[in-house]
Write an enzyme that holds these catalytic residues in place. Structure first.
Site, PDB file in Angstrom:
ATOM      1  CB  SER A  51      -0.965  -0.048   1.190  1.00 29.80           C
ATOM      2  OG  SER A  51      -2.025   0.855   1.010  1.00 29.80           O
ATOM      3  CG  ASP A 203      -4.682  -1.914   0.703  1.00 27.05           C
ATOM      4  OD1 ASP A 203      -3.614  -2.416   1.085  1.00 27.05           O
ATOM      5  OD2 ASP A 203      -5.008  -0.744   0.950  1.00 27.05           O
TER       6      ASP A 203
END
Length: 305
Positions: A51, A203
């Site tokens: 991320s 993610d």
């Protein structure tokens, strides 16, 4: 400056999730360490990014030095997703929940790892896909010039299977670095999944906030893991404190696995004073300069301790 014995350069740099302020903290801490020790983190042998950490790792591989306080280039935020609801028009619980979702809500799907792959996949398919995209982020990563040079690994999750995918590793699906970073930053139910080939990705924090366990480490390997969410102070000011605690415990278990292989693992989170500045909303761009400055001083202090 000459390198100090207190802090040796890592062989592997693992950079975790943490929203806009996670980028600022990671950049500032690395910059402080560099200026105190003479280490050039761009020369690290291996990078693992998740991320926000994927953005910083890609920047280092692309030859960009970590941002320092006073640099003309501001600590780079994750650009506001296109076609998303106007941020400032959100009010009350909706805006607060949106602000917290990126760095905190994804561990809700990750804490059942690895036994919960089927449940994770079902949840990801059931969640609304979101409306924002990361086109601006991809363009920013492209401008930073990162390429797959054998050192960079970027973690994301296959939305259909719920399994972790490590872009840049042998056998991984083909993707450009900007596609992989965008996928790693794509928060379920806020952003549209990133389509690469015939799959959709979200993610990497859905699996682990650091993905420390995939670090290529053996006897004597020095691993430095920066985890922007590893702070008791942040947990106290955040309604996702229990999830944060579970995610941090997961990182601890991952570190133990690497140590069992003989690796030297050093995990760093925000110092208490920096965590107070960060607060519970890790997407609050107004705090970036203060977080960057505080993290820089923390880096200087770590190197000199």
């Amino acid at each position: 400056m000459s390198q100090t014995p207190a802090f040796d350069p890592p062989d592997v740099l693992v950079l975790g999730a943490g929203g806009t302020l996670g980028i600022a903290w990671t950049q500032g801490l690395l910059a402080g360490l560099e200026d105190a020790t003479g280490i050039d983190f761009r020369r690290t042998e291996s990078f693992i990014g998740t991320s926000a950490g994927a953005f910083v790792a890609a920047s280092l591989v692309g030859g960009r030095r970590p941002t320092r306080p006073g640099d003309r280039e501001k600590a780079a935020p994750l650009p506001v997703p296109r076609r998303s609801a106007p941020w400032r028009l959100l009010s009350g619980p909706a805006r607060y929940a949106a602000a917290l979702a990126a760095p905190w809500a994804t561990p809700a799907l990750g804490v059942t790892r690895p036994g919960g792959t089927i449940l994770r996949a079902a949840a990801l398919r059931a969640l609304p896909a979101g409306h924002g995209d990361h086109a601006d982020l991809q363009e920013l990563v492209r401008r930073r010039g990162a390429r797959w040079d054998g050192r960079l690994r970027v973690c994301a999750v296959d939305r259909r299977t719920g399994r972790r995918v490590v872009f840049g590793s042998p056998g991984a699906p083909k993707a450009t670095v900007d596609e992989a970073v965008a996928a790693s930053c794509t928060v379920p139910w806020i952003h549209q999944p990133v389509r690469i080939g015939d799959r959709e990705y979200v993610d990497g924090g859905v699996w682990s906030v650091t993905n420390l366990d995939i670090a290529p480490a053996g006897e004597g390997t020095r691993v430095l893991c920066l985890n922007p969410t590893a702070s008791l102070q942040i947990a106290r000011t955040n309604p996702y404190a229990a999830l944060r605690a579970a995610a941090t415990a997961m990182t601890g278990l991952e570190a133990l696995r690497l140590r069992a292989r003989g690796a030297q693992v050093h995990v760093i989170g925000p110092a208490p004073d920096v965590a107070r500045v960060m607060g519970g909303d890790l997407m609050d761009e107004r705090r970036r300069p203060a977080v960057l400055a505080g993290a820089y001083e923390q880096g200087l202090g770590i190197a000199g301790s």
